[in-house]
Design a protein around this motif. Sequence first.
Motif, PDB file in Angstrom:
ATOM      1  N   LEU A  90       0.821  -1.207   0.000  1.00  0.00           N
ATOM      2  CA  LEU A  90       0.000   0.000   0.000  1.00  0.00           C
ATOM      3  C   LEU A  90       0.859   1.263   0.000  1.00  0.00           C
ATOM      4  CD1 LEU A  90      -2.895   1.075   0.013  1.00  0.00           C
ATOM      5  CD2 LEU A  90      -2.775   1.058   2.508  1.00  0.00           C
ATOM      6  N   SER A  91       1.980   1.227   0.696  1.00  0.00           N
ATOM      7  CA  SER A  91       2.858   2.401   0.711  1.00  0.00           C
ATOM      8  C   SER A  91       3.475   2.633  -0.670  1.00  0.00           C
ATOM      9  CB  SER A  91       3.951   2.246   1.769  1.00  0.00           C
ATOM     10  OG  SER A  91       4.883   1.257   1.403  1.00  0.00           O
TER      11      SER A  91
ATOM     12  N   LEU B  57       1.981   1.754  -3.541  1.00  0.00           N
ATOM     13  CA  LEU B  57       0.871   2.276  -4.352  1.00  0.00           C
ATOM     14  C   LEU B  57       0.666   3.764  -4.085  1.00  0.00           C
ATOM     15  CD1 LEU B  57      -1.710  -0.643  -4.121  1.00  0.00           C
ATOM     16  CD2 LEU B  57      -0.299   0.008  -6.076  1.00  0.00           C
TER      17      LEU B  57
END
Length: 165
Positions: A14-15, A17
């Motif tokens: 997620l980081s 992305l």
Amino acid sequence: MESYILRFRGAVLLSFLLAFALTLLPLSDVMHKWRPEWAALALVHWALIMPRKVSILLAWFAGLLLDVLYNSSLGQHALGLSLVVFITLRLRLRVNVYTLSHQLTVLLVALGSYMLVNLWVLGFTGNSPTAWLYWLSLLGSLIVWPLYHWCMIKLFLTSNRFDDM
């Protein structure tokens, strides 16, 4: 010494992305020159805080994705980001990773090397950028680092308070 654990399984993904989304964010011409190297900042963050969660192979694939996003020479950003992770993992053992001045020193060396590799490839392909304006993104990355690093810790990590007992 404080250690961290991930809040959830997909925090690293997620980081990245988030870093790619910030990279694609449209900016004005003036602000575009100051755009931080978000993918490199994410790699340095994870290599400093949780070195087992990041690898040179992950940096290589992130760099290939940046090559596609920027429509640059294939392998240009992949080589640079691999160098960023290698340098950060090597320097991590020699500095206190919880001190801001040490973090900024590691960031300056790692991102400076990344930008030198990119400059070398750009010069080799005949696309060399405007003189000193090229280095403004390094300065932008150094300026945004304290806030970015703090936000990444607050969003994706939780403190492990039981490691001192």
